[in-house]
Design an enzyme around this catalytic site. Structure first.
Site, mmCIF file in Angstrom:
data_model
loop_
_atom_site.group_PDB
_atom_site.id
_atom_site.type_symbol
_atom_site.label_atom_id
_atom_site.label_comp_id
_atom_site.label_asym_id
_atom_site.label_seq_id
_atom_site.Cartn_x
_atom_site.Cartn_y
_atom_site.Cartn_z
ATOM 1 N N GLU A 283 0.799 -1.229 0.000
ATOM 2 C CA GLU A 283 0.000 0.000 0.000
ATOM 3 C C GLU A 283 0.830 1.277 0.000
ATOM 4 O O GLU A 283 0.573 2.192 0.776
ATOM 5 C CB GLU A 283 -0.919 -0.033 1.226
ATOM 6 C CG GLU A 283 -0.210 0.025 2.607
ATOM 7 C CD GLU A 283 0.228 -1.319 3.187
ATOM 8 O OE1 GLU A 283 0.434 -2.272 2.411
ATOM 9 O OE2 GLU A 283 0.372 -1.405 4.417
ATOM 10 N N HIS A 307 -7.980 -4.417 -0.920
ATOM 11 C CA HIS A 307 -7.194 -4.465 0.316
ATOM 12 C C HIS A 307 -6.224 -3.276 0.393
ATOM 13 O O HIS A 307 -6.196 -2.550 1.392
ATOM 14 C CB HIS A 307 -6.444 -5.798 0.378
ATOM 15 C CG HIS A 307 -5.574 -5.968 1.570
ATOM 16 N ND1 HIS A 307 -5.990 -6.624 2.707
ATOM 17 C CD2 HIS A 307 -4.293 -5.573 1.814
ATOM 18 C CE1 HIS A 307 -5.004 -6.621 3.593
ATOM 19 N NE2 HIS A 307 -3.964 -5.989 3.074
ATOM 20 N N GLU A 308 -5.462 -3.073 -0.663
ATOM 21 C CA GLU A 308 -4.472 -1.979 -0.631
ATOM 22 C C GLU A 308 -5.171 -0.618 -0.583
ATOM 23 O O GLU A 308 -4.686 0.314 0.061
ATOM 24 C CB GLU A 308 -3.510 -2.074 -1.822
ATOM 25 C CG GLU A 308 -2.781 -3.421 -1.991
ATOM 26 C CD GLU A 308 -2.199 -4.011 -0.727
ATOM 27 O OE1 GLU A 308 -1.848 -3.246 0.190
ATOM 28 O OE2 GLU A 308 -2.099 -5.255 -0.643
ATOM 29 N N HIS A 311 -6.045 0.189 2.948
ATOM 30 C CA HIS A 311 -4.885 0.649 3.727
ATOM 31 C C HIS A 311 -4.702 2.173 3.661
ATOM 32 O O HIS A 311 -3.999 2.736 4.511
ATOM 33 C CB HIS A 311 -3.597 0.001 3.204
ATOM 34 C CG HIS A 311 -3.249 -1.313 3.831
ATOM 35 N ND1 HIS A 311 -3.179 -1.500 5.200
ATOM 36 C CD2 HIS A 311 -2.899 -2.504 3.281
ATOM 37 C CE1 HIS A 311 -2.799 -2.758 5.444
ATOM 38 N NE2 HIS A 311 -2.631 -3.384 4.290
ATOM 39 N N GLU A 330 -3.416 -4.690 9.490
ATOM 40 C CA GLU A 330 -3.858 -5.743 8.569
ATOM 41 C C GLU A 330 -5.244 -6.309 8.891
ATOM 42 O O GLU A 330 -6.035 -6.559 7.983
ATOM 43 C CB GLU A 330 -2.813 -6.860 8.498
ATOM 44 C CG GLU A 330 -1.471 -6.415 7.922
ATOM 45 C CD GLU A 330 -1.537 -5.820 6.521
ATOM 46 O OE1 GLU A 330 -2.542 -6.023 5.811
ATOM 47 O OE2 GLU A 330 -0.564 -5.128 6.140
ATOM 48 N N ASP A 389 9.543 -9.325 10.085
ATOM 49 C CA ASP A 389 9.314 -10.201 8.915
ATOM 50 C C ASP A 389 9.236 -11.670 9.339
ATOM 51 O O ASP A 389 8.581 -12.481 8.688
ATOM 52 C CB ASP A 389 10.458 -10.077 7.892
ATOM 53 C CG ASP A 389 10.340 -8.809 7.048
ATOM 54 O OD1 ASP A 389 9.333 -8.084 7.205
ATOM 55 O OD2 ASP A 389 11.261 -8.551 6.248
ATOM 56 N N TYR A 397 -3.954 -10.846 10.080
ATOM 57 C CA TYR A 397 -4.977 -10.666 9.052
ATOM 58 C C TYR A 397 -6.294 -11.318 9.450
ATOM 59 O O TYR A 397 -7.344 -10.679 9.472
ATOM 60 C CB TYR A 397 -4.515 -11.293 7.719
ATOM 61 C CG TYR A 397 -3.357 -10.592 7.062
ATOM 62 C CD1 TYR A 397 -3.558 -9.726 5.999
ATOM 63 C CD2 TYR A 397 -2.041 -10.809 7.490
ATOM 64 C CE1 TYR A 397 -2.503 -9.085 5.370
ATOM 65 C CE2 TYR A 397 -0.985 -10.167 6.876
ATOM 66 C CZ TYR A 397 -1.224 -9.308 5.815
ATOM 67 O OH TYR A 397 -0.167 -8.664 5.210
#
Ligand code: BES
Ligand code: ZN
Length: 624
Positions: A283, A307-308, A311, A330, A389, A397
């Site tokens: 995003e 979704h993006e 954001h 998320e 990460d 999510y």
């Protein structure tokens, strides 16, 4: 309202204040960066970016220093005006470089403009960047560069406070070689040619953004208009297909505005990246990055764009204050993505995605990938000393969006819940927050519903590992047909399979087809003969839809069907999306018969992969 003891028994204390971000070494509690001016040259020969960053720093407390994050940066000099600044660079495990600037008197409320001349590490040393030689691009005419800064890779391209607790505006001038276009997560403000035939592009981002939202792409890119505020960019051979695939972008954006409030970033452009891009979408403000694997030809995978788009509010306006609260980005975004998809394409699609999210993504992550007591299965995990990460998974999510759905169903207040979302977004816009900021705001706005809220198992949902304490109510009709078909494949006789109605599957939408395959995968492994039949009947090796291909590969890998090995290796060699590559490599490494070949394929492909994907797969190999 008394929440003081709400976290008793949870894994960390002081929940009401935003905890210090464990993933930054900067002194962001003492100093804020308000603006960054970048002056960059992209050097495709040395595979680096060099130039300078001018940081407008403001002291939040009396201090004498600014401490910045870096990673593999070569610092050439630091000045304030004409005065040299003394500095010190130190390597820190996992988190990169600590760049400490000795500023002398820096009283609270005052500002200093610090100019840092530097170059990024070359090649894969700049963990945010992937340079691609022209032969390996879609059109093979110009080399290509793109970045991925989330979660903590911004520090590899700019010395900064690489924590979402700090937001700054930025502007930039970027020089690229002849014939190349450069785009940033900002608004383009013009370009000029240089004597050597190159181009200097200028940008401005007037909205304050967290550092993980810095982004750059450079290559032989072309533009197609979707609407007055939405363009799509891609290499020439891809751009028209992309224009077709993302036709509904403006509609999605308008729907998001109805749901979430006015869109404040001026433009919403998309750029289609090379297949090595590690994510489905990213995003980046004003310019969402997407994987080319979304281009299925039938617009069936565009929920990633919804979704993006979401954001732009949840994440980019209201931002997780540190990566332990990543679900505020998320989980909220998935929840809103599905509201957008529901409004545009039908409520049953929203229901469908909610169920598959719960049973095909969240449950296997808890029960198989991590195990139900693992820290990373908490909605708010403990990330002390952890690279964010490494903790990345479907949990923030799917557990996150399920929690929001559960609360919606408990409150049962119709429209007012969406109204609450808009108020939340307006209230915390341009801020970085913790889970309790949201929770307190919910209590404040729902004072008449206090009893219902008090009955929610906050600790169970937010802080305990494993499967959530409650399951939201789902409408299961559409899904049941898929489960039934899957069970047939698991249980039917050879004769029944020989006569199976292929049209039933072919007539399904691709999300339903994926559900059939995922439900088959959840059964015990199929016999080799049945795997062959499955591929043959549904022509699974011909599909261009990556989601279907991925689910198919997992079935065949689970069955240990040897002919899948070359198919799986070809897939991971071509596509870098971590969501696909990580589970496939995991299976290939774990299976005696494929392990050697998988290691060989991975090693051979490292030069063509994004550094983030390399790090992920390397750590898998280490785990065995
Ligand atoms: N912001 C994420 C991608 C990300 C998260 C990159 C954390 C690095 C660290 C993006 O919005 C995302 O969630 N992408 C998903 C798409 C989706 C769930 C529809 C993806 O890439 O699969
Ligand atoms: Zn996301």
């Amino acid at each position: 309202m008394c929440l003081a003891n709400a976290h008793e028994g949870s894994h960390h204390s002081a929940p009401d204040a935003l905890m210090r971000d464990a993933a930054t070494v900067s002194n962001n509690e003492e100093v804020a960066i308000r603006h960054i001016s970048l002056d960059w040259t992209v050097d495709f020969d040395r595979q680096c970016i060099y130039g300078s960053a001018l940081l407008k720093c403001e002291a939040l407390k009396d201090t004498d220093k600014v401490v910045l994050d870096g990673r593999e940066l070569a610092i050439h000099g630091i000045t304030i005006g004409d005065t040299k600044v003394d500095y010190d660079v130190e390597n820190v495990a996992v988190f990169g470089q600590r760049i400490s600037l000795k500023l002398g008197d820096f009283p609270q409320g005052s500002t200093k403009d610090v100019l840092i001349k530097y170059s990024t590490g070359e090649g894969p040393k700049a963990s945010a960047l992937q340079f691609i030689e022209k032969e390996l691009t879609a059109d093979k005419v110009k080399p290509y560069l793109y970045s991925q800064c989330q979660a903590i890779h911004a520090r590899s391209i700019v010395p900064c406070m690489d924590t979402p607790a700090n937001k700054q505006t930025y502007d930039a001038k970027v020089k690229v070689p002849e014939g190349m276009v450069c785009l940033l997560s900002a608004l383009g403000t013009g370009n000029e040619k240089t004597e050597d035939g190159g181009t200097i592009y200028s940008f401005n981002q007037p909205m304050p953004i967290a550092s993980y939202l810095f982004a750059i792409v450079a290559g032989a890119l072309e533009r197609r208009e979707i609407s007055p505020r939405c363009d799509v960019w891609a290499e020439p051979s891809v751009v028209d297909k992309a224009r077709y695939e993302f036709e509904d972008t403006e509609k999605m954006l308008a729907t998001a505005e109805e749901l979430m409030g006015k869109y404040v970033w001026s433009r919403y452009d998309l750029v289609v990246l090379p297949p090595s891009f590690p994510f489905g979408g990213m995003e980046n403000p004003c310019l969402t990055f997407v994987t080319p694997t979304l281009i299925a030809g039938d617009r069936s995978l565009t929920s990633v764009v919804a979704h993006e788009i979401a954001h732009s509010w949840t994440g980019n306006l209201v931002t997780n204050g540190n990566w332990e609260h990543f679900w505020l980005n998320e989980g909220f975004t998935v929840f809103c993505e599905r509201k957008i998809m529901g409004r545009l394409y039908g409520e049953s699609l929203r229901q469908f995605e909610n169920i598959t999210g719960w049973e095909d993504r969240m449950l296997p992550t808890i029960n198989e990938t991590f195990g139900p007591v693992h820290n990373y299965t908490r909605l708010v995990p403990d990330l002390t000393g952890v690279d964010p990460d490494d903790a990345f998974s479907t949990i923030p999510y799917e557990k996150g969006s399920a929690f929001l759905l559960y609360i919606e169903q408990q409150l049962n207040i119709g429209e007012r819940y969406e109204q609450f979302f808009r108020e939340y977004l307006a209230h915390f816009a341009q801020k970085s927050i913790a889970t309790d900021d949201w929770k307190n705001f919910l209590y404040e706005k729902m004072q008449d519903k206090k009893e219902i809220l008090d009955n929610i198992d906050w600790i169970g949902w937010l802080y305990n590992p494993g499967v959530p304490p409650n399951k939201p109510t789902f409408e299961e009709e559409l899904v049941q047909e898929c489960r039934d078909l899957a069970n047939l494949w698991g249980n039917a006789s050879d004769e029944e399979i020989a006569n199976i109605d292929v049209e039933q599957f072919n007539k399904m939408t691709s999300v339903q087809q994926v559900k059939v395959l995922d439900s088959i995968e959840a059964l015990s492994p199929l016999s080799h003969q049945r795997v062959e039949k499955l591929q043959e009947k549904y022509r699974l090796n011909e599909t261009c839809n990556c989601e279907i291909r991925f689910s198919w590969l997992l079935i065949a890998l689970k069955a240990k069907w040897t002919p899948v090995i070359p198919q799986a290796l070809a897939f991971v060699a071509e596509i870098g999306r971590v969501k696909y590559v990580k589970p496939i490599y995991t299976k290939l490494f774990a299976w005696e018969e494929s392990r050697e070949k998988a290691i060989e394929t991975f090693k051979k492909n490292i030069p063509f992969m994004h550094p983030i994907t390399v790090i992920v797969i390397n750590s898998l190999m280490a785990k065995k």
